[in-house]
Design a protein around this motif. Structure first.
Motif, PDB file in Angstrom:
ATOM      1  N   ARG A  84      24.884  -7.033 -66.417  1.00  0.00           N
ATOM      2  CA  ARG A  84      25.873  -5.959 -66.568  1.00  0.00           C
ATOM      3  C   ARG A  84      26.931  -6.051 -65.471  1.00  0.00           C
ATOM      4  O   ARG A  84      26.614  -6.186 -64.290  1.00  0.00           O
ATOM      5  CB  ARG A  84      25.192  -4.584 -66.480  1.00  0.00           C
ATOM      6  CG  ARG A  84      24.188  -4.269 -67.584  1.00  0.00           C
ATOM      7  CD  ARG A  84      24.853  -3.963 -68.916  1.00  0.00           C
ATOM      8  NE  ARG A  84      25.768  -2.840 -68.856  1.00  0.00           N
ATOM      9  CZ  ARG A  84      25.411  -1.563 -69.043  1.00  0.00           C
ATOM     10  NH1 ARG A  84      24.141  -1.254 -69.244  1.00  0.00           N
ATOM     11  NH2 ARG A  84      26.321  -0.598 -69.034  1.00  0.00           N
ATOM     12  N   ARG A 142      27.002  -7.853 -70.876  1.00  0.00           N
ATOM     13  CA  ARG A 142      27.705  -6.622 -71.219  1.00  0.00           C
ATOM     14  C   ARG A 142      28.652  -6.261 -70.086  1.00  0.00           C
ATOM     15  O   ARG A 142      28.299  -6.356 -68.905  1.00  0.00           O
ATOM     16  CB  ARG A 142      26.705  -5.479 -71.447  1.00  0.00           C
ATOM     17  CG  ARG A 142      27.309  -4.092 -71.569  1.00  0.00           C
ATOM     18  CD  ARG A 142      28.065  -3.895 -72.866  1.00  0.00           C
ATOM     19  NE  ARG A 142      28.694  -2.565 -72.910  1.00  0.00           N
ATOM     20  CZ  ARG A 142      29.450  -2.128 -73.910  1.00  0.00           C
ATOM     21  NH1 ARG A 142      29.647  -2.905 -74.968  1.00  0.00           N
ATOM     22  NH2 ARG A 142      29.988  -0.932 -73.884  1.00  0.00           N
ATOM     23  N   ASP A 197      31.536  -3.247 -68.747  1.00  0.00           N
ATOM     24  CA  ASP A 197      32.241  -1.976 -68.870  1.00  0.00           C
ATOM     25  C   ASP A 197      33.449  -2.030 -67.958  1.00  0.00           C
ATOM     26  O   ASP A 197      33.368  -2.531 -66.824  1.00  0.00           O
ATOM     27  CB  ASP A 197      31.326  -0.818 -68.493  1.00  0.00           C
ATOM     28  CG  ASP A 197      30.246  -0.582 -69.530  1.00  0.00           C
ATOM     29  OD1 ASP A 197      30.539   0.044 -70.561  1.00  0.00           O
ATOM     30  OD2 ASP A 197      29.112  -1.053 -69.318  1.00  0.00           O
ATOM     31  N   ALA A 235      42.712  -2.827 -75.017  1.00  0.00           N
ATOM     32  CA  ALA A 235      42.085  -2.820 -76.339  1.00  0.00           C
ATOM     33  C   ALA A 235      42.827  -3.740 -77.297  1.00  0.00           C
ATOM     34  O   ALA A 235      42.210  -4.480 -78.082  1.00  0.00           O
ATOM     35  CB  ALA A 235      42.047  -1.394 -76.882  1.00  0.00           C
ATOM     36  N   GLU A 246      35.529  -8.141 -78.069  1.00  0.00           N
ATOM     37  CA  GLU A 246      35.686  -6.772 -78.550  1.00  0.00           C
ATOM     38  C   GLU A 246      34.371  -5.995 -78.536  1.00  0.00           C
ATOM     39  O   GLU A 246      34.349  -4.796 -78.208  1.00  0.00           O
ATOM     40  CB  GLU A 246      36.273  -6.777 -79.955  1.00  0.00           C
ATOM     41  CG  GLU A 246      36.739  -5.425 -80.444  1.00  0.00           C
ATOM     42  CD  GLU A 246      37.521  -5.525 -81.736  1.00  0.00           C
ATOM     43  OE1 GLU A 246      38.218  -4.549 -82.066  1.00  0.00           O
ATOM     44  OE2 GLU A 246      37.431  -6.583 -82.423  1.00  0.00           O
ATOM     45  N   ASP A 247      33.283  -6.648 -78.885  1.00  0.00           N
ATOM     46  CA  ASP A 247      31.988  -5.971 -78.931  1.00  0.00           C
ATOM     47  C   ASP A 247      31.221  -6.048 -77.610  1.00  0.00           C
ATOM     48  O   ASP A 247      30.172  -5.411 -77.475  1.00  0.00           O
ATOM     49  CB  ASP A 247      31.114  -6.574 -80.044  1.00  0.00           C
ATOM     50  CG  ASP A 247      31.692  -6.333 -81.423  1.00  0.00           C
ATOM     51  OD1 ASP A 247      32.357  -5.302 -81.609  1.00  0.00           O
ATOM     52  OD2 ASP A 247      31.490  -7.189 -82.313  1.00  0.00           O
ATOM     53  N   ARG A 248      31.716  -6.816 -76.656  1.00  0.00           N
ATOM     54  CA  ARG A 248      30.995  -7.005 -75.393  1.00  0.00           C
ATOM     55  C   ARG A 248      31.590  -6.217 -74.241  1.00  0.00           C
ATOM     56  O   ARG A 248      30.949  -6.048 -73.209  1.00  0.00           O
ATOM     57  CB  ARG A 248      30.969  -8.489 -75.019  1.00  0.00           C
ATOM     58  CG  ARG A 248      30.107  -9.339 -75.941  1.00  0.00           C
ATOM     59  CD  ARG A 248      30.199 -10.807 -75.531  1.00  0.00           C
ATOM     60  NE  ARG A 248      30.029 -10.963 -74.097  1.00  0.00           N
ATOM     61  CZ  ARG A 248      30.690 -11.861 -73.369  1.00  0.00           C
ATOM     62  NH1 ARG A 248      31.561 -12.671 -73.947  1.00  0.00           N
ATOM     63  NH2 ARG A 248      30.473 -11.965 -72.071  1.00  0.00           N
ATOM     64  N   GLY A 271      33.157  -2.642 -73.042  1.00  0.00           N
ATOM     65  CA  GLY A 271      33.395  -1.228 -73.292  1.00  0.00           C
ATOM     66  C   GLY A 271      34.488  -0.698 -72.388  1.00  0.00           C
ATOM     67  O   GLY A 271      34.455  -0.914 -71.171  1.00  0.00           O
ATOM     68  N   LEU A 272      35.467  -0.005 -72.974  1.00  0.00           N
ATOM     69  CA  LEU A 272      36.599   0.529 -72.216  1.00  0.00           C
ATOM     70  C   LEU A 272      36.446   2.032 -72.052  1.00  0.00           C
ATOM     71  O   LEU A 272      36.116   2.745 -73.005  1.00  0.00           O
ATOM     72  CB  LEU A 272      37.911   0.211 -72.930  1.00  0.00           C
ATOM     73  CG  LEU A 272      38.171  -1.261 -73.269  1.00  0.00           C
ATOM     74  CD1 LEU A 272      39.530  -1.420 -73.937  1.00  0.00           C
ATOM     75  CD2 LEU A 272      38.083  -2.119 -72.022  1.00  0.00           C
ATOM     76  N   HIS A 273      36.714   2.513 -70.831  1.00  0.00           N
ATOM     77  CA  HIS A 273      36.489   3.922 -70.526  1.00  0.00           C
ATOM     78  C   HIS A 273      37.612   4.462 -69.657  1.00  0.00           C
ATOM     79  O   HIS A 273      37.966   3.840 -68.649  1.00  0.00           O
ATOM     80  CB  HIS A 273      35.174   4.111 -69.760  1.00  0.00           C
ATOM     81  CG  HIS A 273      34.014   3.365 -70.338  1.00  0.00           C
ATOM     82  ND1 HIS A 273      33.195   3.893 -71.309  1.00  0.00           N
ATOM     83  CD2 HIS A 273      33.535   2.120 -70.065  1.00  0.00           C
ATOM     84  CE1 HIS A 273      32.245   3.005 -71.611  1.00  0.00           C
ATOM     85  NE2 HIS A 273      32.435   1.925 -70.866  1.00  0.00           N
TER      86      HIS A 273
END
Length: 241
Positions: free
Chosen positions: A36, A57, A59, A72, A81-83, A85-87
């Motif tokens: 991670r 993974r 983030d 994005a 795109e699937d690996r 995560g945008l926050h």
């Protein structure tokens, strides 16, 4: 990256070569691979997509929605795109469980964070024991302010105020970004329980149009004069307890 995305972006400080040099510096300190990764202040993802190849993974957080939208769009339809995560999230209030990440990165971000101590404490919290933070940030001993100089409400070239970072009171008035010495950064990291692993310096990258300066700058990174580098690269580890 399998040809899906190209490194570097006009929005990234000092272009593609600046990105490559910074990632190279922290990679030499500790290989960028694991389970991670959290990338703090990801912007449009220029650094993140380079780092993502080594992690299962990823983030990525930023406080500016427009940059996250650009990120994005950058990874839409790609294998990232699937690996990734945008926050929309601030570094001083991370919505992740403790002991989540193997690595946290922050490229040219710390100098803009209002609550540096609180943000580093949060990063310590979300790191797994044995995990590491790697960051790059302006080096106070570089004689020019890399974000430009504020004269009143106008931003001007760093060349208009040489040695500004060396005079802290003036620098605080004429710049909207901090700079640090390695000693200052070390104290901040140790204060939240992180153990320094490595410190290095990055000279200005320059590009092919200034090949002579590029060679000189790269050569200085192997000499004692590297302490006057444009940026510092620091890696610190959360001890096993």
């Amino acid at each position: 990256m399998g040809g899906e995305l190209s490194p570097g972006n006009p929005s990234s400080a000092f272009g593609a070569r600046g990105v490559t040099k910074r990632i190279g510096a922290v990679s030499r300190q500790l290989p960028v691979r694991g389970d991670r990764l959290l990338d703090v202040g990801c912007g449009d993802g220029t650094y993140t997509v380079e780092l993502a190849q080594g992690y299962v993974r990823v983030d990525a957080i930023d406080v500016e929605p427009g940059r996250l939208d650009a990120f994005a769009a950058r990874i839409a339809g790609t294998g990232f795109e699937d690996r990734i995560g945008l926050h929309k999230m601030s570094a001083d209030s991370l919505a992740f469980d403790a002991h989540t990440f193997d690595r946290v990165t922050a490229f040219e971000v710390v100098e803009h964070i209002e609550d540096v101590e609180g943000s580093l404490a949060e990063i310590h919290r979300v790191l797994k024991p044995g995990g590491a933070i790697s960051l790059t940030t302006p080096n106070r001993w570089f004689p020019f302010e890399t974000h430009g100089v504020l004269w009143g409400r106008r931003r001007r070239s760093a060349l208009t105020a040489p040695f500004l970072p060396w005079v802290r009171p003036l620098h605080e008035r004429m710049s909207d970004a901090r700079s640090f010495t390695t000693q200052e950064m070390g104290r901040l990291l140790r204060a939240v329980g992180l153990s320094m692993r490595a410190v290095d310096y990055v000279m200005p990258p320059f590009d092919r149009r200034t090949r002579g300066l590029q060679s000189l700058s790269d050569g200085l990174e192997g000499t004692p004069l590297r302490v006057f580098g444009m940026a510092m690269a620091v890696t610190a580890v959360k001890p096993h307890r």
